[in-house]
Enzyme design. Structure first.
Site, PDB file in Angstrom:
ATOM      1  N   ARG A  90       2.023  -4.317   8.943  1.00  0.00           N
ATOM      2  CA  ARG A  90       2.847  -5.049   7.923  1.00  0.00           C
ATOM      3  C   ARG A  90       4.010  -5.335   8.075  1.00  0.00           C
ATOM      4  O   ARG A  90       4.815  -4.440   9.053  1.00  0.00           O
ATOM      5  CB  ARG A  90       2.897  -3.931   6.608  1.00  0.00           C
ATOM      6  CG  ARG A  90       1.378  -3.392   6.188  1.00  0.00           C
ATOM      7  CD  ARG A  90       1.579  -2.495   4.883  1.00  0.00           C
ATOM      8  NE  ARG A  90       0.222  -1.998   4.398  1.00  0.00           N
ATOM      9  CZ  ARG A  90      -0.555  -0.921   4.786  1.00  0.00           C
ATOM     10  NH1 ARG A  90      -0.052  -0.283   5.794  1.00  0.00           N
ATOM     11  NH2 ARG A  90      -1.649  -0.697   4.295  1.00  0.00           N
ATOM     12  N   LYS A 123       3.825   1.916   4.178  1.00  0.00           N
ATOM     13  CA  LYS A 123       3.067   2.244   2.584  1.00  0.00           C
ATOM     14  C   LYS A 123       2.139   3.281   3.056  1.00  0.00           C
ATOM     15  O   LYS A 123       1.873   4.166   1.940  1.00  0.00           O
ATOM     16  CB  LYS A 123       1.977   1.123   2.234  1.00  0.00           C
ATOM     17  CG  LYS A 123       2.879  -0.076   1.871  1.00  0.00           C
ATOM     18  CD  LYS A 123       1.845  -1.206   1.378  1.00  0.00           C
ATOM     19  CE  LYS A 123       1.006  -0.930   0.266  1.00  0.00           C
ATOM     20  NZ  LYS A 123       0.144  -1.987  -0.098  1.00  0.00           N
ATOM     21  N   HIS A 191       2.178 -11.805   6.539  1.00  0.00           N
ATOM     22  CA  HIS A 191       0.737 -10.974   6.358  1.00  0.00           C
ATOM     23  C   HIS A 191      -0.370 -11.758   6.788  1.00  0.00           C
ATOM     24  O   HIS A 191      -1.462 -11.126   6.956  1.00  0.00           O
ATOM     25  CB  HIS A 191       0.607 -10.841   4.600  1.00  0.00           C
ATOM     26  CG  HIS A 191      -0.466  -9.720   4.247  1.00  0.00           C
ATOM     27  ND1 HIS A 191      -0.137  -8.654   4.247  1.00  0.00           N
ATOM     28  CD2 HIS A 191      -1.721 -10.188   3.733  1.00  0.00           C
ATOM     29  CE1 HIS A 191      -1.382  -7.902   3.932  1.00  0.00           C
ATOM     30  NE2 HIS A 191      -2.137  -9.009   3.650  1.00  0.00           N
ATOM     31  N   ARG A 194      -1.520 -10.294   9.977  1.00  0.00           N
ATOM     32  CA  ARG A 194      -2.179  -8.743   9.661  1.00  0.00           C
ATOM     33  C   ARG A 194      -3.728  -9.424   9.319  1.00  0.00           C
ATOM     34  O   ARG A 194      -4.616  -8.508   9.942  1.00  0.00           O
ATOM     35  CB  ARG A 194      -1.416  -8.188   8.577  1.00  0.00           C
ATOM     36  CG  ARG A 194      -2.221  -6.876   7.995  1.00  0.00           C
ATOM     37  CD  ARG A 194      -1.357  -6.111   7.244  1.00  0.00           C
ATOM     38  NE  ARG A 194      -2.006  -4.958   6.313  1.00  0.00           N
ATOM     39  CZ  ARG A 194      -2.152  -3.871   6.882  1.00  0.00           C
ATOM     40  NH1 ARG A 194      -1.639  -3.623   8.213  1.00  0.00           N
ATOM     41  NH2 ARG A 194      -2.844  -2.988   6.364  1.00  0.00           N
ATOM     42  N   HIS A 217      -5.335   1.651   5.903  1.00  0.00           N
ATOM     43  CA  HIS A 217      -6.033   1.499   4.780  1.00  0.00           C
ATOM     44  C   HIS A 217      -6.201   3.107   4.174  1.00  0.00           C
ATOM     45  O   HIS A 217      -6.821   3.758   5.076  1.00  0.00           O
ATOM     46  CB  HIS A 217      -7.207   0.743   4.606  1.00  0.00           C
ATOM     47  CG  HIS A 217      -6.914  -0.661   4.643  1.00  0.00           C
ATOM     48  ND1 HIS A 217      -7.650  -1.673   5.051  1.00  0.00           N
ATOM     49  CD2 HIS A 217      -5.652  -1.235   4.365  1.00  0.00           C
ATOM     50  CE1 HIS A 217      -7.191  -2.842   4.806  1.00  0.00           C
ATOM     51  NE2 HIS A 217      -6.257  -2.891   4.452  1.00  0.00           N
ATOM     52  N   TYR A 227     -12.079  -7.722   3.286  1.00  0.00           N
ATOM     53  CA  TYR A 227     -12.705  -8.444   4.649  1.00  0.00           C
ATOM     54  C   TYR A 227     -14.248  -8.824   4.114  1.00  0.00           C
ATOM     55  O   TYR A 227     -14.858  -9.035   5.074  1.00  0.00           O
ATOM     56  CB  TYR A 227     -12.566  -7.872   5.633  1.00  0.00           C
ATOM     57  CG  TYR A 227     -10.952  -7.893   5.871  1.00  0.00           C
ATOM     58  CD1 TYR A 227     -10.288  -8.815   6.485  1.00  0.00           C
ATOM     59  CD2 TYR A 227     -10.434  -6.659   5.677  1.00  0.00           C
ATOM     60  CE1 TYR A 227      -9.016  -8.925   6.419  1.00  0.00           C
ATOM     61  CE2 TYR A 227      -9.048  -6.418   6.036  1.00  0.00           C
ATOM     62  CZ  TYR A 227      -8.297  -7.809   6.369  1.00  0.00           C
ATOM     63  OH  TYR A 227      -6.923  -7.603   6.596  1.00  0.00           O
TER      64      TYR A 227
END
Length: 255
Positions: A90, A123, A191, A194, A217, A227
């Site tokens: 990110r 994150k 992004h 990514r 994640h 995805y």
């Protein structure tokens, strides 16, 4: 009932008023006294939530990423976009990197959640992301030719704009993106690097559990849901690579 409204929505019927209702307004937390609604102004609320088709973000092809990196004037910017390309970080994780997070010997980029003065943030938990030797050669060139003797532990810093030597901000990245859009005609955001990274891994047969870890994640369902746009040809290539399909055989015509 929801299916009835969805049918009419697909056929162009305006449902705005049909799908909302008025109810007394609420204030504060979850507990309310039995007189709490008296005198409160009514509020509009959606009575039925309709499913909205989610469009997957556009991918950047390899030629587009190469064109964007080549269009950068400075090694710092080339290194930033190259980092996003080969690690899928990110942008906040990239802006929060310290020099200690780049392990050239093991060819690893380490993401660590920290408090950063430029408000960049990771994150999720700490993780290690492998990178190639070319990325670390570019990092070395950046340090020797542009970073120089600046006294800062952040990897990405202001080199020309004030305050020089301070960590690079989101606003600086935004200005870089706009310059590159104008210069190349390629519509992109950080992004998209990514997203393209993860999509490329999955298309090459990398397990979703591995992509989940590399992407940071919290749940594998996030990876799978994000995805889910990978199509039947992606599935065909994965099955062929795993030996479940013989792509060399010619199908017999059906009589």
């Amino acid at each position: 009932m929801a299916s009835f409204y969805e049918f009419h929505q697909r056929h162009g019927v305006a449902l705005g008023e049909l799908l909302t209702r008025w109810r007394p307004g609420r204030r504060g937390g979850s507990w309310q006294s039995f007189l709490a609604n008296l005198g409160a102004r009514p509020e509009r609320h959606r009575a039925i939530s309709l499913r909205v088709e989610r469009r997957p973000p556009r991918e950047l092809i390899q030629a587009e990423m190469t064109a964007l990196i080549d269009a950068c004037d400075w090694l710092r910017d080339k290194f930033l976009l190259s980092l996003l390309r080969v690690t899928g970080l990110r942008i906040g994780e990239a802006l929060g990197l310290r020099h200690e997070d780049l392990d050239a010997r093991r060819r690893l980029v380490v993401v660590r959640p920290r408090e950063n003065v430029n408000r960049a943030r990771a994150k999720t938990w700490s993780r290690e992301v492998p990178a190639d030797a070319e990325l670390f050669r570019l990092y070395s060139d950046y340090l020797h030719e542009e970073y120089g003797l600046l006294d800062c532990d952040h990897v990405f810093v202001n080199l020309w704009g004030s305050p020089i030597g301070e960590p690079m901000s989101y606003a600086s990245v935004d200005r870089l993106v706009r310059r590159l859009r104008d210069r190349t005609g390629i519509a992109f955001s950080p992004h998209l690097f990514r997203h393209s990274y993860a999509t490329g891994l999955l298309r090459r047969g990398v397990a979703a559990e591995v992509v989940q870890h590399l992407h940071g994640h919290a749940s594998i369902s996030t990876t799978v849901d994000t995805y889910s746009h990978l199509g039947v040809e992606d599935a065909r290539r994965a099955l062929a690579a795993a030996g479940f399909l013989d792509e060399s055989a010619t199908a017999e015509p059906i009589a």
